[in-house]
Design a protein around this motif. Structure first.
Motif, PDB file in Angstrom:
ATOM      1  N   SER A 197      39.430  33.416  42.226  1.00 18.48           N
ATOM      2  CA  SER A 197      39.605  33.701  40.806  1.00 18.48           C
ATOM      3  C   SER A 197      40.399  34.978  40.565  1.00 18.48           C
ATOM      4  O   SER A 197      41.145  35.079  39.591  1.00 18.48           O
ATOM      5  N   ARG A 198      40.251  35.959  41.456  1.00 22.79           N
ATOM      6  CA  ARG A 198      41.003  37.204  41.309  1.00 22.79           C
ATOM      7  C   ARG A 198      42.318  37.180  42.076  1.00 22.79           C
ATOM      8  O   ARG A 198      43.127  38.110  41.975  1.00 22.79           O
ATOM      9  N   ARG A 201      46.287  39.270  47.128  1.00 22.69           N
ATOM     10  CA  ARG A 201      47.607  39.886  47.096  1.00 22.69           C
ATOM     11  C   ARG A 201      48.473  39.467  48.273  1.00 22.69           C
ATOM     12  O   ARG A 201      49.673  39.169  48.117  1.00 22.69           O
ATOM     13  N   GLY A 226      45.671  34.118  40.513  1.00 24.52           N
ATOM     14  CA  GLY A 226      44.598  35.028  40.132  1.00 24.52           C
ATOM     15  C   GLY A 226      45.007  35.702  38.841  1.00 24.52           C
ATOM     16  O   GLY A 226      46.182  36.056  38.644  1.00 24.52           O
ATOM     17  N   GLU A 227      44.081  35.846  37.920  1.00 18.19           N
ATOM     18  CA  GLU A 227      44.423  36.306  36.572  1.00 18.19           C
ATOM     19  C   GLU A 227      45.057  37.689  36.544  1.00 18.19           C
ATOM     20  O   GLU A 227      45.961  37.948  35.750  1.00 18.19           O
ATOM     21  N   ILE A 228      44.607  38.607  37.404  1.00 15.62           N
ATOM     22  CA  ILE A 228      45.124  39.976  37.330  1.00 15.62           C
ATOM     23  C   ILE A 228      46.555  40.097  37.859  1.00 15.62           C
ATOM     24  O   ILE A 228      47.236  41.086  37.586  1.00 15.62           O
ATOM     25  N   HIS A 229      47.012  39.104  38.623  1.00 16.18           N
ATOM     26  CA  HIS A 229      48.368  39.160  39.193  1.00 16.18           C
ATOM     27  C   HIS A 229      49.378  38.303  38.425  1.00 16.18           C
ATOM     28  O   HIS A 229      50.574  38.387  38.687  1.00 16.18           O
ATOM     29  N   TYR A 230      48.896  37.488  37.502  1.00 12.64           N
ATOM     30  CA  TYR A 230      49.727  36.416  36.945  1.00 12.64           C
ATOM     31  C   TYR A 230      50.989  36.916  36.244  1.00 12.64           C
ATOM     32  O   TYR A 230      52.095  36.427  36.537  1.00 12.64           O
ATOM     33  N   GLU A 231      50.860  37.837  35.324  1.00 13.51           N
ATOM     34  CA  GLU A 231      52.025  38.255  34.531  1.00 13.51           C
ATOM     35  C   GLU A 231      53.137  38.825  35.408  1.00 13.51           C
ATOM     36  O   GLU A 231      54.322  38.535  35.208  1.00 13.51           O
ATOM     37  N   LYS A 232      52.750  39.633  36.390  1.00 12.71           N
ATOM     38  CA  LYS A 232      53.749  40.240  37.277  1.00 12.71           C
ATOM     39  C   LYS A 232      54.461  39.175  38.096  1.00 12.71           C
ATOM     40  O   LYS A 232      55.697  39.187  38.233  1.00 12.71           O
ATOM     41  N   PRO A 251      47.574  31.153  36.313  1.00 16.52           N
ATOM     42  CA  PRO A 251      46.690  32.260  36.680  1.00 16.52           C
ATOM     43  C   PRO A 251      45.398  31.807  37.337  1.00 16.52           C
ATOM     44  O   PRO A 251      44.875  32.475  38.238  1.00 16.52           O
ATOM     45  N   TYR A 252      44.865  30.670  36.885  1.00 12.87           N
ATOM     46  CA  TYR A 252      43.532  30.242  37.334  1.00 12.87           C
ATOM     47  C   TYR A 252      43.393  28.747  37.083  1.00 12.87           C
ATOM     48  O   TYR A 252      44.010  28.198  36.173  1.00 12.87           O
TER      49      TYR A 252
END
Length: 366
Positions: A197-198, A201, A226-232, A251-252
């Motif tokens: 989910s996260r 890297r 993973g949601e925290i990496h998606y936009e980048k 993202p997920y």
């Protein structure tokens, strides 16, 4: 029948408990369920959202080094045992089941001291600290990997090989057009890549490195960042995605079991629940164990499959765009190799895991 469950901290402890609960309710709608977790853990939200009665105790884990916080941990443990006893006495369960995480320690310990049949469920091939502590007190120890039996030493006679209840939920899922929701073709051979989910890297970086080559393949890919990496990552892949309709980046993935049922290959970490689902479905996989987990248990989980030819493993230190592409091609371009791996994975699957665990519950309560 009244059943009390406890488990928390990670989804790997919570989702097997929920799968067991759903199976119990399907077999007997009158069953009464109570779940004990912590307010700070994921379980407080996930279990309540599932409509299951929830009580909480306050507990934290021990620090591995000398720390003043361990004094507080001991104090909390004693208080949580006292509260657990009150909850158990009020609910009067027929059996208490712990699925892992620190919260299980006071709950299962309290139940055992009150003379109630107890079971701990160990999802990984390496037993957690809490389950090792509880082994001497419980009635039965359920495991998902035969390798875990030796982890319990002189209490190994209590061990029963049941598998993960989550596996039973996925076996009935049929192929569908779910891939079309990700703008992919429903009938085209597909690789699913995800790092939890996260996200992971190292896996994300290897995917980015491999993307120019992967975009030229005949098979298609669904990649969850993973949601925290998606936009980048989305910014970095837009140029490539504009040239192909064979790769989707999201993202997920909420409905992971249904996606599993519609792909030919999975590339992922080697968490216990994921492996239970893969083997239940007989899915070939490339496993990249996280080196950041307790006792490196994901490597041991992965090895339990790879030594039987049921998966391929890439150590994180060896993961890059080239090794990832080569491993995927080895399976996606050679159907016979993929089918052989799928057959071995299927042999390790325990599609009736929840029913087996329920049978053990019935045996120790009669």
């Amino acid at each position: 029948m009244k059943i009390l469950l406890s488990g928390g901290g990670t989804g790997g402890h919570i989702y097997p408990a929920l799968a067991l609960i759903r199976r119990l309710q399907a077999l007997d709608p009158s069953v009464e369920i109570l779940y004990i977790g912590t307010e700070k853990g994921l379980e407080s939200r996930i279990v309540r959202n599932a409509g299951i009665a929830f009580e909480s105790v306050e507990i934290q884990g021990f620090k591995r080094s000398l720390s003043i916080s361990n004094v507080k941990t001991i104090q909390l443990f004693i208080k949580s045992i006292q509260k657990s006893k009150k909850i158990v006495k009020a609910f009067q369960p027929d059996v208490v089941i712990g699925t892992g995480g620190y919260v299980c320690a006071p709950v299962v310990y309290a139940a055992s001291k009150l003379g109630i049949p107890t079971i701990i469920h160990e999802q990984n091939s390496v037993a957690g600290v809490t389950n090792k502590f509880l082994a001497r007190y419980v009635t039965k120890i359920a495991v998902c990997f035969e390798e875990a039996r030796a982890e319990f030493g002189k209490y190994a006679e209590k061990v029963v090989y049941t598998g993960n209840p989550r596996a039973q939920e996925v076996v009935g899922i049929k192929p569908s057009a779910i891939l079309e929701e990700y703008q992919l073709e429903a009938i085209r051979p597909t690789v699913l890549i995800f790092g939890g989910s996260r996200g992971a890297r190292s896996l994300n970086e290897a995917f980015l490195e491999a993307l120019p080559i992967l975009a030229t393949k005949d098979y298609q890919l669904l990649f969850a960042t993973g949601e925290i990496h998606y936009e980048k990552i989305k910014e970095q892949v837009q140029t490539h995605l504009a040239k192909t309709h064979s790769i989707a980046v999201v993202p997920y993935i909420e409905n992971m079991p249904e996606v599993f049922a519609n792909v030919e290959l999975v590339v992922s970490r080697s968490g216990a629940t994921t492996l239970a689902e893969l083997t239940a479905l007989g899915l070939p996989s490339i496993l990249i164990p996280s080196p950041y987990v307790t006792n490196d248990h994901q490597t041991r989980n992965a090895e339990s499959l790879t030594k039987r030819g049921a998966a391929k493993m890439i150590a994180e230190k060896e993961l890059n765009g080239v090794s990832l592409t080569q491993a995927i091609d080895e399976l996606m371009l050679h159907e016979d190799v993929r089918e052989a791996m799928a057959a071995e994975a299927k042999k390790l699957g325990l599609p009736k895991a929840a029913d087996h665990l329920i049978q053990i519950m019935q045996e120790i309560t009669h």
